[in-house]
Design an enzyme around this catalytic site. Structure first.
Site, PDB file in Angstrom:
ATOM      1  N   HIS A  72       8.014  -9.515  35.570  1.00  0.00           N
ATOM      2  CA  HIS A  72       9.282  -8.783  35.490  1.00  0.00           C
ATOM      3  C   HIS A  72      10.243  -9.292  36.557  1.00  0.00           C
ATOM      4  O   HIS A  72       9.850  -9.578  37.698  1.00  0.00           O
ATOM      5  CB  HIS A  72       9.058  -7.277  35.652  1.00  0.00           C
ATOM      6  CG  HIS A  72       8.497  -6.866  36.983  1.00  0.00           C
ATOM      7  ND1 HIS A  72       9.289  -6.525  38.064  1.00  0.00           N
ATOM      8  CD2 HIS A  72       7.225  -6.732  37.416  1.00  0.00           C
ATOM      9  CE1 HIS A  72       8.534  -6.197  39.093  1.00  0.00           C
ATOM     10  NE2 HIS A  72       7.262  -6.327  38.736  1.00  0.00           N
ATOM     11  N   ASP A  74      13.075  -7.433  37.213  1.00  0.00           N
ATOM     12  CA  ASP A  74      13.746  -6.291  37.827  1.00  0.00           C
ATOM     13  C   ASP A  74      13.085  -5.954  39.156  1.00  0.00           C
ATOM     14  O   ASP A  74      11.886  -6.168  39.357  1.00  0.00           O
ATOM     15  CB  ASP A  74      13.766  -5.084  36.891  1.00  0.00           C
ATOM     16  CG  ASP A  74      12.383  -4.572  36.512  1.00  0.00           C
ATOM     17  OD1 ASP A  74      11.506  -5.413  36.230  1.00  0.00           O
ATOM     18  OD2 ASP A  74      12.186  -3.339  36.496  1.00  0.00           O
ATOM     19  N   GLU A 140      10.037  -3.053  34.360  1.00  0.00           N
ATOM     20  CA  GLU A 140       8.733  -2.680  34.909  1.00  0.00           C
ATOM     21  C   GLU A 140       8.865  -1.655  36.028  1.00  0.00           C
ATOM     22  O   GLU A 140       8.044  -0.744  36.141  1.00  0.00           O
ATOM     23  CB  GLU A 140       8.006  -3.932  35.425  1.00  0.00           C
ATOM     24  CG  GLU A 140       6.508  -3.736  35.615  1.00  0.00           C
ATOM     25  CD  GLU A 140       6.121  -3.208  36.989  1.00  0.00           C
ATOM     26  OE1 GLU A 140       4.957  -2.830  37.174  1.00  0.00           O
ATOM     27  OE2 GLU A 140       6.998  -3.168  37.884  1.00  0.00           O
ATOM     28  N   GLU A 141       9.906  -1.794  36.850  1.00  0.00           N
ATOM     29  CA  GLU A 141      10.086  -0.896  37.982  1.00  0.00           C
ATOM     30  C   GLU A 141      10.763   0.412  37.585  1.00  0.00           C
ATOM     31  O   GLU A 141      10.906   1.315  38.406  1.00  0.00           O
ATOM     32  CB  GLU A 141      10.926  -1.578  39.076  1.00  0.00           C
ATOM     33  CG  GLU A 141      10.321  -2.853  39.633  1.00  0.00           C
ATOM     34  CD  GLU A 141       9.113  -2.603  40.531  1.00  0.00           C
ATOM     35  OE1 GLU A 141       8.647  -1.450  40.609  1.00  0.00           O
ATOM     36  OE2 GLU A 141       8.635  -3.570  41.147  1.00  0.00           O
TER      37      GLU A 141
END
Length: 384
Positions: A72, A74, A140-141
């Site tokens: 990811h 992000d 993802e975060e």
């Protein structure tokens, strides 16, 4: 000339891709991978109540086996940027360390597996003995509903299939090569609500203070829920907040509630762990405490990638480059591996995670070079 993972990492860090914003990171990767011969797709997913998320899927090759690298771009917010010794989105190098939000979690890992794949292709006529795929999300975060979980489904509907996956999360604890994450515990959120009878504190016999009942149930539920399993530590419940909604000092409240999170091992399914907790609460209440449990939906189920040829290959590649025998671990929080495991076996291996999410997040420059060499060795062994 070998592809420089440090240069790629610096470019990615300079993209302000605070979750769930793409921030230019996927656009940069799209250009990099396209020039290397990958067929690159972008897919945006959305649903009510969640921000739209941009995602990237790239593949080179059309045959099996298909080795997937996932990650990811992000990142979590940097917090007070003036507290950083180096700007969080500058990608500066100082004292042989690369600084910036995402240096460890996990733009550094993406830079390394992208560089490893590109270098492998450059020495094999631009074609793997099978296929190499990259699956990158910007979610993802955040709430993780419009990222990897939907991108995998999108890929499957196109006829894509994967044989094994390396997720580039920062898995190592102290030094590069000490840990592979080979599974994750399940995660479940809930609330315990105890009801009583409101009243004046001067006349407790006329009231039923729910705080007393809440405390007794909390004490009972915080004991280990089992003795652990072959691959996991004991399941446990941790309370994270207590609230009675009472601002009046001489009023016994009528309700008290506590939020909690459960991390459970492979001795339980999500349904089974709920049943166990409900049984423990009932036993602790003993018919004297009036309570209820509320559960939140969860997509973080327990899983383990058991040792086998793919694990042995990864361990051997790490040992070849670092001289270390990595520990197979299932500790820590959740990751997008919980979605990938439904499509193929997945291992998590990336940088050392000590500074992830911290002010002055950083990684040694040499670790980026070494991790790239490890990924390259994995690819070589995989297609060898």
């Amino acid at each position: 000339m070998p592809t420089d993972p440090v240069a790629i990492a610096r470019e990615l860090i300079r993209c302000r891709s605070v979750t769930p914003d793409e921030g230019g990171a996927l656009a940069y990767l799209q250009g990099l991978l396209s020039r290397a011969g990958f067929e690159v797709h972008r897919a945006v997913f959305a649903e009510p109540g969640a921000a739209p998320v941009d995602n990237l899927y790239a593949r080179i090759g059309t045959s099996r086996p298909n080795l997937l690298f996932a990650g990811h771009t992000d990142v979590v917010p940097p917090g007070n940027e003036s507290a950083w010794s180096h700007p969080p989105f500058a990608g500066e190098i100082a004292g042989n360390r690369l600084y910036g939000r995402g240096a460890v979690d996990m733009k550094g890992g993406i830079a390394c597996f992208a560089a490893a794949a590109i270098d492998y292709l450059a020495t094999h006529d631009g074609k793997p003995n099978g296929s190499i795929s990259l699956l990158i999300t910007c979610d993802e975060e955040s709430v993780a509903v419009n990222g990897t979980v939907k991108l995998l489904k999108w890929a499957a509907e196109r006829g894509e299939s994967f044989d094994h996956c390396i997720l580039g999360e920062p898995s190592n604890v102290e030094v590069l090569g000490d840990t592979i994450k080979a599974g994750r515990r399940g995660s479940l959120n809930g609330a315990l609500i105890v009801t009583g009878r409101q009243g004046h504190v001067a006349y407790p016999e006329r009231a039923d203070n729910p705080i007393r009942g809440l405390m007794s149930l909390m004490a009972a539920l915080q004991a280990p829920l089992d003795e652990g399993s072959e691959h996991f530590s004991p399941s446990h419940l941790e309370f994270t907040s207590v609230d009675v909604g009472n601002t009046t000092v001489n009023l016994i409240p009528g309700e008290a509630r506590a939020r909690f999170n459960v991390r459970y091992n492979d001795r339980h399914s999500q349904t089974a762990i709920k049943t166990l907790i409900e049984h423990c609460a009932k036993a602790a209440a003993g018919g004297r405490v009036h309570y209820s449990l509320e559960w939140q939906p969860s997509n973080a189920d327990v899983f383990v990638t058991k040792p086998g040829p793919f694990t042995e290959l990864a361990v051997a590649a790490i040992a070849d480059i670092t001289g270390r025998q990595p520990k197979l671990s299932t500790s820590g929080g959740t990751s997008d591996a919980r979605f990938i495991k439904n499509y193929c076996p997945v291992l998590e291996f990336g940088l050392v995670g000590q500074t992830m999410h911290q002010t002055d997040e950083s990684t040694p420059v040499q670790d980026l070079v070494t991790l790239t060499a490890i990924y390259r060795r994995i690819v070589e062994k995989y297609f060898g």
